[in-house]
Design a protein around this motif. Structure first.
Motif, PDB file in Angstrom:
ATOM      1  N   PRO A 151       0.806  -1.228   0.000  1.00 21.74           N
ATOM      2  CA  PRO A 151       0.000   0.000   0.000  1.00 21.74           C
ATOM      3  C   PRO A 151       0.839   1.278   0.000  1.00 21.74           C
ATOM      4  O   PRO A 151       0.411   2.307  -0.550  1.00 21.74           O
ATOM      5  N   THR A 152       2.032   1.225   0.587  1.00 17.70           N
ATOM      6  CA  THR A 152       2.870   2.425   0.639  1.00 17.70           C
ATOM      7  C   THR A 152       3.493   2.754  -0.719  1.00 17.70           C
ATOM      8  O   THR A 152       4.008   3.861  -0.917  1.00 17.70           O
ATOM      9  N   GLU A 153       3.462   1.790  -1.647  1.00 22.16           N
ATOM     10  CA  GLU A 153       4.033   2.008  -2.969  1.00 22.16           C
ATOM     11  C   GLU A 153       2.997   2.439  -4.004  1.00 22.16           C
ATOM     12  O   GLU A 153       3.335   2.740  -5.142  1.00 22.16           O
ATOM     13  N   GLU A 167      -1.969   1.619  -9.274  1.00 19.60           N
ATOM     14  CA  GLU A 167      -0.720   1.921  -9.979  1.00 19.60           C
ATOM     15  C   GLU A 167       0.353   2.307  -8.967  1.00 19.60           C
ATOM     16  O   GLU A 167       0.135   3.157  -8.104  1.00 19.60           O
ATOM     17  N   THR A 168       1.515   1.679  -9.064  1.00 20.20           N
ATOM     18  CA  THR A 168       2.612   1.958  -8.141  1.00 20.20           C
ATOM     19  C   THR A 168       3.423   3.160  -8.618  1.00 20.20           C
ATOM     20  O   THR A 168       3.243   3.658  -9.728  1.00 20.20           O
ATOM     21  N   LYS A 169       4.335   3.597  -7.764  1.00 18.45           N
ATOM     22  CA  LYS A 169       5.165   4.752  -8.081  1.00 18.45           C
ATOM     23  C   LYS A 169       6.068   4.503  -9.281  1.00 18.45           C
ATOM     24  O   LYS A 169       6.449   5.444  -9.990  1.00 18.45           O
ATOM     25  N   ASP A 170       6.417   3.237  -9.527  1.00 20.50           N
ATOM     26  CA  ASP A 170       7.281   2.929 -10.671  1.00 20.50           C
ATOM     27  C   ASP A 170       6.488   2.534 -11.920  1.00 20.50           C
ATOM     28  O   ASP A 170       7.055   2.050 -12.905  1.00 20.50           O
ATOM     29  N   GLY A 171       5.165   2.730 -11.886  1.00 23.07           N
ATOM     30  CA  GLY A 171       4.351   2.528 -13.080  1.00 23.07           C
ATOM     31  C   GLY A 171       3.700   1.163 -13.225  1.00 23.07           C
ATOM     32  O   GLY A 171       2.976   0.921 -14.194  1.00 23.07           O
ATOM     33  N   GLU A 172       3.916   0.263 -12.277  1.00 13.79           N
ATOM     34  CA  GLU A 172       3.268  -1.048 -12.348  1.00 13.79           C
ATOM     35  C   GLU A 172       1.762  -0.899 -12.100  1.00 13.79           C
ATOM     36  O   GLU A 172       1.345  -0.182 -11.187  1.00 13.79           O
ATOM     37  N   GLU A 173       0.954  -1.577 -12.914  1.00  9.59           N
ATOM     38  CA  GLU A 173      -0.500  -1.504 -12.772  1.00  9.59           C
ATOM     39  C   GLU A 173      -1.097  -2.891 -12.569  1.00  9.59           C
ATOM     40  O   GLU A 173      -0.611  -3.867 -13.124  1.00  9.59           O
ATOM     41  N   LYS A 174      -2.166  -2.932 -11.773  1.00 12.03           N
ATOM     42  CA  LYS A 174      -2.918  -4.169 -11.601  1.00 12.03           C
ATOM     43  C   LYS A 174      -4.379  -3.811 -11.417  1.00 12.03           C
ATOM     44  O   LYS A 174      -4.728  -2.990 -10.577  1.00 12.03           O
ATOM     45  N   GLY A 175      -5.236  -4.413 -12.229  1.00 13.92           N
ATOM     46  CA  GLY A 175      -6.660  -4.124 -12.165  1.00 13.92           C
ATOM     47  C   GLY A 175      -7.476  -5.373 -11.870  1.00 13.92           C
ATOM     48  O   GLY A 175      -7.170  -6.457 -12.366  1.00 13.92           O
ATOM     49  N   ILE A 176      -8.509  -5.210 -11.039  1.00 15.48           N
ATOM     50  CA  ILE A 176      -9.415  -6.303 -10.699  1.00 15.48           C
ATOM     51  C   ILE A 176     -10.843  -5.805 -10.881  1.00 15.48           C
ATOM     52  O   ILE A 176     -11.154  -4.640 -10.597  1.00 15.48           O
ATOM     53  N   SER A 177     -11.722  -6.669 -11.364  1.00 19.07           N
ATOM     54  CA  SER A 177     -13.116  -6.307 -11.598  1.00 19.07           C
ATOM     55  C   SER A 177     -13.742  -5.673 -10.360  1.00 19.07           C
ATOM     56  O   SER A 177     -13.711  -6.249  -9.271  1.00 19.07           O
TER      57      SER A 177
END
Length: 402
Positions: A151-153, A167-177
């Motif tokens: 959560p801190t990222e 979306e993290t600070k380094d641009g990683e994304e993860k989406g869930i319905s």
């Protein structure tokens, strides 16, 4: 540039710093900064990150250079700024302010204006689209347990294409319905799930990223002009060269409407679920939720948090003879029933009452259930322009000959 009500644009800041830090081109930040610099308002009311991304606090900005501090969105910022304006700024009686508004903020401000608790001429509402806010602590747990992320990222969250995207600070994304999350009791707050106003057309300007497609996708804000006040303000910032605007792509307008339509449809389904099993009659609703209300410890939290419960002298604290000498608070649910009779016609489903309830009573849901019945009977929708429709319970019909 001549701007008219209902005009639509793609807009982005001409200031590179604001464009970079602001969300979707920094149009909101640029407008607010201009209003302060030109003395059009005395202050800007917004929210900013407090301890972290999951904690928001209201701020009163008087220095134009500080407006940039409020740039960006906080989806765990569940505050209703109307309370801040009415209680701590005396309803803008002695100052002119610009307020960044979620739809429920704007709805509540409209109701307070009708009741004379906020001075409409002294307030400019800069509305921002909202697909819902999330409760801070459950959201942190959800990110850890379901998203398997730190959560801190997390830098920001977004609801897009039916998914809640982290979306993290380094641009990683993860989406869930979002549907799947909410079936499991996660995601947006329960009042947000049944809200049908996602685009704040009851503000002076409505801004958001929905419908921005093509080369400006992610780099500009979709702006809809909702009042003459909003038209004048947008015209000023354009003429001053502070924002760049282009005509929106027709398909983008359609996409924006489609997104809104999908979310409204989902909200209607949630309302059917939440309002099932009762006609909306007040006594019937209280009978249905008697077990929940029996948990009430009468902490007054719901009353204090509600932006529309504003009486200076509360009848629930009287020294009698209404209750008993000494100001003893009536037993639940009569405490809640009294509050409901006072202000259920104006309820905007902002959820502040449920947010603070230590006994987890679904206060907002019961209020929304009865408010829906008020809409059916009186044709009055709280927080929006009702034309000539009078406030509920304020008129009566005379019989012929009287």
């Amino acid at each position: 540039m001549a701007i008219e009500v209902n005009d639509m644009f793609y807009a982005y800041s001409a200031n590179d710093e604001i464009k970079e830090k602001g969300e979707y081109g920094g149009a909101v930040t640029t407008i607010m900064k201009h209003l302060l610099e030109e003395g059009i308002v005395d202050a800007v009311v917004a929210v900013e990150e407090s301890w972290d991304l999951y904690d928001a606090k209201p701020i009163l900005i008087t220095d134009p250079e500080d407006v940039i501090k409020s740039a960006g969105s906080l989806h765990c910022g569940t505050l209703n700024l109307a309370k801040f304006v009415s209680k701590y700024l005396d309803g803008a009686r002695d100052m002119k302010i610009a307020v960044t508004c979620k739809p429920c903020d704007a709805m509540t401000l409209r109701e307070l204006m009708r009741k004379g608790k906020v001075i409409e001429d002294n307030v400019i509402m800069i509305g921002v689209n909202c697909g819902g806010t999330m409760p801070p602590v459950p959201t942190i747990r959800m990110i850890e347990d379901v998203y398997d992320m730190d959560p801190t990222e997390i830098a920001k969250e977004e609801i897009a294409k039916g998914k809640l995207i982290m979306e993290t600070k380094d641009g990683e994304e993860k989406g869930i319905s979002i549907d799947e999350l909410e079936k499991e009791g996660m995601g947006r707050r329960e009042n947000c799930q049944r809200c049908t106003m996602n685009i704040p057309t009851n503000a002076d300007l409505a801004l958001g990223n929905w419908g921005v497609i093509g080369p400006l996708a992610g780099k500009a804000t979709f702006v809809e002009v909702c009042s003459q006040k909003g038209a004048d303000i947008l015209g000023q910032v354009i003429d001053a060269g502070l924002v760049e605007v282009t005509e929106p792509i027709e398909k983008g307008i359609e996409i924006r409407a489609k997104i809104d339509g999908i979310m409204v449809k989902q909200a209607r389904k949630q309302q059917e679920k939440d309002f099932a099993g009762t006609s909306g009659d007040i006594l019937e609703v209280f009978a249905k939720y008697k077990d929940e209300f029996s948990r009430c410890m009468k902490c007054y939290g719901c009353r204090e948090a509600c932006p529309l419960c504003f009486c200076d002298d509360c009848c629930l604290e009287t020294e009698g003879p209404e209750w008993v000498p000494g100001g003893y608070t009536p037993a639940a649910p009569f405490f809640h029933l009294t509050r409901m009779v006072h202000m259920v016609d104006a309820c905007t489903n902002c959820g502040q009452c449920s947010e603070v309830c230590p006994c987890e009573i679904p206060v907002a849901k019961t209020w929304a259930t009865v408010n829906n019945k008020v809409r059916e009977i009186f044709g009055y929708y709280s927080g929006v322009d009702n034309g000539d429709t009078p406030l509920p319970f304020t008129e009566f019909a005379r019989k012929e000959g009287q």
